[in-house]
Design an enzyme around this catalytic site. Structure first.
Site, PDB file in Angstrom:
ATOM      1  N   SER A 115       5.858  -1.821  -2.288  1.00 39.11           N
ATOM      2  CA  SER A 115       5.829  -2.761  -3.437  1.00 39.11           C
ATOM      3  C   SER A 115       4.773  -2.344  -4.461  1.00 39.11           C
ATOM      4  CB  SER A 115       5.621  -4.208  -2.975  1.00 39.11           C
ATOM      5  OG  SER A 115       4.613  -4.358  -2.010  1.00 39.11           O
ATOM      6  N   LYS A 143       0.709   0.174   6.869  1.00 34.17           N
ATOM      7  CA  LYS A 143       1.346  -1.148   6.828  1.00 34.17           C
ATOM      8  C   LYS A 143       2.127  -1.430   8.108  1.00 34.17           C
ATOM      9  CE  LYS A 143       3.624  -0.080   3.070  1.00 34.17           C
ATOM     10  NZ  LYS A 143       3.090   1.294   2.917  1.00 34.17           N
ATOM     11  N   SER A 144       3.037  -0.523   8.470  1.00 36.38           N
ATOM     12  CA  SER A 144       3.895  -0.768   9.639  1.00 36.38           C
ATOM     13  C   SER A 144       3.077  -0.810  10.918  1.00 36.38           C
ATOM     14  CB  SER A 144       4.964   0.327   9.764  1.00 36.38           C
ATOM     15  OG  SER A 144       5.708   0.401   8.589  1.00 36.38           O
ATOM     16  N   GLY A 197       0.843  -1.201   0.000  1.00 30.29           N
ATOM     17  CA  GLY A 197       0.000   0.000   0.000  1.00 30.29           C
ATOM     18  C   GLY A 197       0.871   1.242   0.000  1.00 30.29           C
ATOM     19  N   LEU A 198       0.199   2.375  -0.133  1.00 29.89           N
ATOM     20  CA  LEU A 198       0.913   3.662  -0.165  1.00 29.89           C
ATOM     21  C   LEU A 198       1.675   3.907   1.125  1.00 29.89           C
ATOM     22  CD1 LEU A 198      -1.978   5.952  -1.496  1.00 29.89           C
ATOM     23  CD2 LEU A 198       0.029   5.180  -2.793  1.00 29.89           C
ATOM     24  N   SER A 199       2.675   4.760   1.066  1.00 33.95           N
ATOM     25  CA  SER A 199       3.331   5.229   2.289  1.00 33.95           C
ATOM     26  C   SER A 199       2.260   5.907   3.143  1.00 33.95           C
ATOM     27  CB  SER A 199       4.426   6.235   1.917  1.00 33.95           C
ATOM     28  OG  SER A 199       5.014   6.748   3.080  1.00 33.95           O
ATOM     29  N   SER A 233      -0.248   4.378   4.520  1.00 30.67           N
ATOM     30  CA  SER A 233      -1.544   3.675   4.485  1.00 30.67           C
ATOM     31  C   SER A 233      -1.771   2.884   5.775  1.00 30.67           C
ATOM     32  CB  SER A 233      -1.627   2.751   3.258  1.00 30.67           C
ATOM     33  OG  SER A 233      -0.626   1.762   3.312  1.00 30.67           O
TER      34      SER A 233
HETATM   35  P1  ADP Z   1       3.143   2.741   6.196  1.00 34.45           P
HETATM   36  O1  ADP Z   1       3.920   1.683   6.916  1.00 34.45           O
HETATM   37  O2  ADP Z   1       2.071   2.160   5.309  1.00 34.45           O
HETATM   38  O3  ADP Z   1       3.981   3.763   5.516  1.00 34.45           O
HETATM   39  P2  ADP Z   1       2.603   3.726   8.826  1.00 34.45           P
HETATM   40  O4  ADP Z   1       2.009   2.565   9.565  1.00 34.45           O
HETATM   41  O5  ADP Z   1       4.040   4.054   9.047  1.00 34.45           O
HETATM   42  O6  ADP Z   1       2.279   3.540   7.271  1.00 34.45           O
HETATM   43  O7  ADP Z   1       1.781   5.055   9.122  1.00 34.45           O
HETATM   44  C1  ADP Z   1       0.377   5.071   9.184  1.00 34.45           C
HETATM   45  C2  ADP Z   1      -0.040   6.210  10.141  1.00 34.45           C
HETATM   46  O8  ADP Z   1      -1.470   6.307  10.135  1.00 34.45           O
HETATM   47  C3  ADP Z   1       0.389   5.933  11.569  1.00 34.45           C
HETATM   48  O9  ADP Z   1       0.791   7.133  12.163  1.00 34.45           O
HETATM   49  C4  ADP Z   1      -0.913   5.394  12.200  1.00 34.45           C
HETATM   50  O10 ADP Z   1      -0.957   5.628  13.595  1.00 34.45           O
HETATM   51  C5  ADP Z   1      -1.967   6.201  11.466  1.00 34.45           C
HETATM   52  N1  ADP Z   1      -3.299   5.603  11.401  1.00 34.45           N
HETATM   53  C6  ADP Z   1      -4.436   6.255  11.703  1.00 34.45           C
HETATM   54  N2  ADP Z   1      -5.508   5.475  11.543  1.00 34.45           N
HETATM   55  C7  ADP Z   1      -5.064   4.264  11.103  1.00 34.45           C
HETATM   56  C8  ADP Z   1      -5.705   3.034  10.770  1.00 34.45           C
HETATM   57  N3  ADP Z   1      -7.026   2.894  10.855  1.00 34.45           N
HETATM   58  N4  ADP Z   1      -4.939   1.997  10.344  1.00 34.45           N
HETATM   59  C9  ADP Z   1      -3.580   2.139  10.252  1.00 34.45           C
HETATM   60  N5  ADP Z   1      -2.912   3.279  10.570  1.00 34.45           N
HETATM   61  C10 ADP Z   1      -3.637   4.343  10.999  1.00 34.45           C
END
Ligand code: ADP
Length: 202
Positions: A109, A41-42, A35-37, A39
């Site tokens: 990805s 994932k982490s 998914g997008l940055s 979104s």
């Molecule tokens: P990625 O790894 O996809 O780049 P991150 O997990 O690092 O994304 O960041 C997502 C951000 O969005 C975090 O700060 C997280 O706390 C926030 N967030 C808010 N609502 C949600 C949700 N429903 N599911 C996942 N993350 C969320």
């Protein structure tokens, strides 16, 4: 498997997959979060790993940024480097899954072909590959901007930024589709755990 021209031979383990599964009480697999940055994932991966760990399941996260600190520190963000990034990671995930670990991979990805290759690498080894589309609109991801990357990308400080100046190809048939604009983190995690249970992976 052998290669006469390179003088390399595949060595088989003396421990069978069934023996590992029986000792661990679950199967190995790769849960591939794409998914997008921003979104989620982490965030989802960290909660999922904790939930699985508390259930006694051997799980381990491979995260995009972390891998770029080490194994893939020689790679950038061009299309060909992204492909090589995912190819190496796919091989590492396969090794983890073969070692009977539930490997949670979080990588943007962005290309369908790369994710399909990751899947093929697992399928040819008889391993489960669970593609999870961590879906949020670009607007939601950008409003979260946990690392300030969207702001930098909008200012032109980051080139080839997925969703802004580089493409993101959505999964065609992911095993799991999570709309993180709608689902709370624990609901997303529950969805994945339910799927793994249903498929008798855990
Ligand atoms: P990625 O790894 O996809 O780049 P991150 O997990 O690092 O994304 O960041 C997502 C951000 O969005 C975090 O700060 C997280 O706390 C926030 N967030 C808010 N609502 C949600 C949700 N429903 N599911 C996942 N993350 C969320």
């Amino acid at each position: 498997m052998s290669s006469n021209d390179k003088n390399i031979t595949w060595h088989h383990s003396g421990v069978s997959r069934e023996a590992r599964q029986s000792a661990f009480g679950h199967k190995g697999a790769t849960i591939w979060l794409t998914g997008l940055s921003g979104s989620g994932k982490s965030t989802i991966a960290v909660e999922l790993e904790k939930v699985l760990f508390q259930k006694g399941i051997k799980a381990y996260i491979l995260d995009g940024d972390n891998i770029r600190f080490g194994l893939n520190k020689d790679l950038g963000f061009s299309a060909s480097d992204r492909t090589e990034n995912i190819r190496r990671i796919s091989e590492v995930c396969r090794l983890f899954a073969d070692a009977n670990i539930v490997c949670i991979a979080c990588f943007i990805s962005p290309y369908v072909a790369d994710r399909d290759q990751a899947r093929a690498i697992h399928v040819e080894s008889g391993l489960d590959f669970v593609e999870v589309f961590v879906d949020s609109s670009i607007e939601v991801a950008e409003s979260r901007d946990p690392k300030g990357l969207y702001q930098k990308a909008r200012q032109g400080l980051i080139k080839e930024f997925t969703g802004i100046s580089a493409p993101y190809e959505e999964p065609v048939k992911p095993e799991i589709h999570l709309d993180t604009g709608d689902l709370a983190v624990n609901e997303s995690v529950d969805n994945i755990v339910e799927y793994l249970t249903l498929k008798k992976i855990i």
